[in-house]
Design a protein around this motif. Sequence first.
Motif, short mmCIF file in Angstrom:
data_model
loop_
_atom_site.label_atom_id
_atom_site.label_comp_id
_atom_site.label_asym_id
_atom_site.label_seq_id
_atom_site.Cartn_x
_atom_site.Cartn_y
_atom_site.Cartn_z
N ASP A 191 0.80 -1.22 0.00
CA ASP A 191 0.00 0.00 0.00
C ASP A 191 0.83 1.28 0.00
O ASP A 191 0.30 2.36 0.27
CB ASP A 191 -0.99 0.02 1.17
CG ASP A 191 -2.15 -0.95 0.96
OD1 ASP A 191 -2.27 -1.49 -0.17
OD2 ASP A 191 -2.91 -1.18 1.90
N SER A 193 2.42 4.27 -2.03
CA SER A 193 1.89 4.91 -3.23
C SER A 193 2.59 6.24 -3.45
O SER A 193 3.40 6.69 -2.63
CB SER A 193 0.39 5.15 -3.07
OG SER A 193 0.15 6.15 -2.09
N ALA A 215 -0.61 -0.10 -6.32
CA ALA A 215 -0.76 1.35 -6.48
C ALA A 215 -0.08 1.84 -7.75
O ALA A 215 -0.64 2.65 -8.49
CB ALA A 215 -0.18 2.07 -5.25
N GLU A 219 -2.02 3.71 -10.66
CA GLU A 219 -1.64 5.10 -11.00
C GLU A 219 -1.24 5.20 -12.47
O GLU A 219 -1.50 6.21 -13.13
CB GLU A 219 -0.49 5.54 -10.10
CG GLU A 219 -0.91 5.75 -8.65
CD GLU A 219 0.25 5.64 -7.66
OE1 GLU A 219 0.05 5.99 -6.49
OE2 GLU A 219 1.35 5.18 -8.06
#
Length: 237
Positions: A191, A193, A215, A219
């Motif tokens: 997690d 990011s 992530a 993204e």
Amino acid sequence: MTKLSVNINKIATLRNSRGGNVPDLLKSAIDIQDFGAEGITIHPRPDERHIRYQDARDLKAVVHTEFNIEGNPIKKFIDLVLEVKPTQVTLVPDAVDAITSNAGWDTVKNRDFLKEVISEFKRNGIRTSIFVDPVIGMIEGAALTGTDRIELYTEEFAKEYANGNPGGITPYADAARKATEFGLGINAGHDLSLDNIKFFKENIPELLEVSIGHALIAESLYLGLENVINMYLNKLS
């Protein structure tokens, strides 16, 4: 500078959802390295729902940076790692039906088991890392297994940071300092990011490597893969 290893499990998930070879996992790994990433991470699971065991064998020929294979050290996984001989193996205590990693090792309870597995990998020239929660007792236990590194499980930090509580970094900083006292290298993942990676890096100065998959790939759907990789590299520098 902290190294960025890109976890490509999600690319394999997308490929497997339609069969065939689109997107091409090997080409993706090559491109990711060409874009500047310093490592490729995979996490094969027994049901091969994303990364297949054959992917690990095939990737060996194209990963010219650091190759990190994560997983629960069941016999099938151990045999794969000894065959492929990646740069690093990261031991994760996943249940067979786990959607994603959700806890670190109890390094005290499992010390003898971990010590045995780690010694086998190290005899074969493979750097070892153990997935751990930011708990001092677990860091102390990890040091007794003979591992080269720990990987801090960062889900709780990410939750706290997203909720506006930067103090959630404190147990991670404490754990990192303790690991350094024991001569352990420090990796981190889960997690992390673009929103939180810079803050995490600034507070864990000993951080050697981060492994980022979910992530980063999410993204990249909005911002583009090459662009996102270079955004991470900038924040880690």
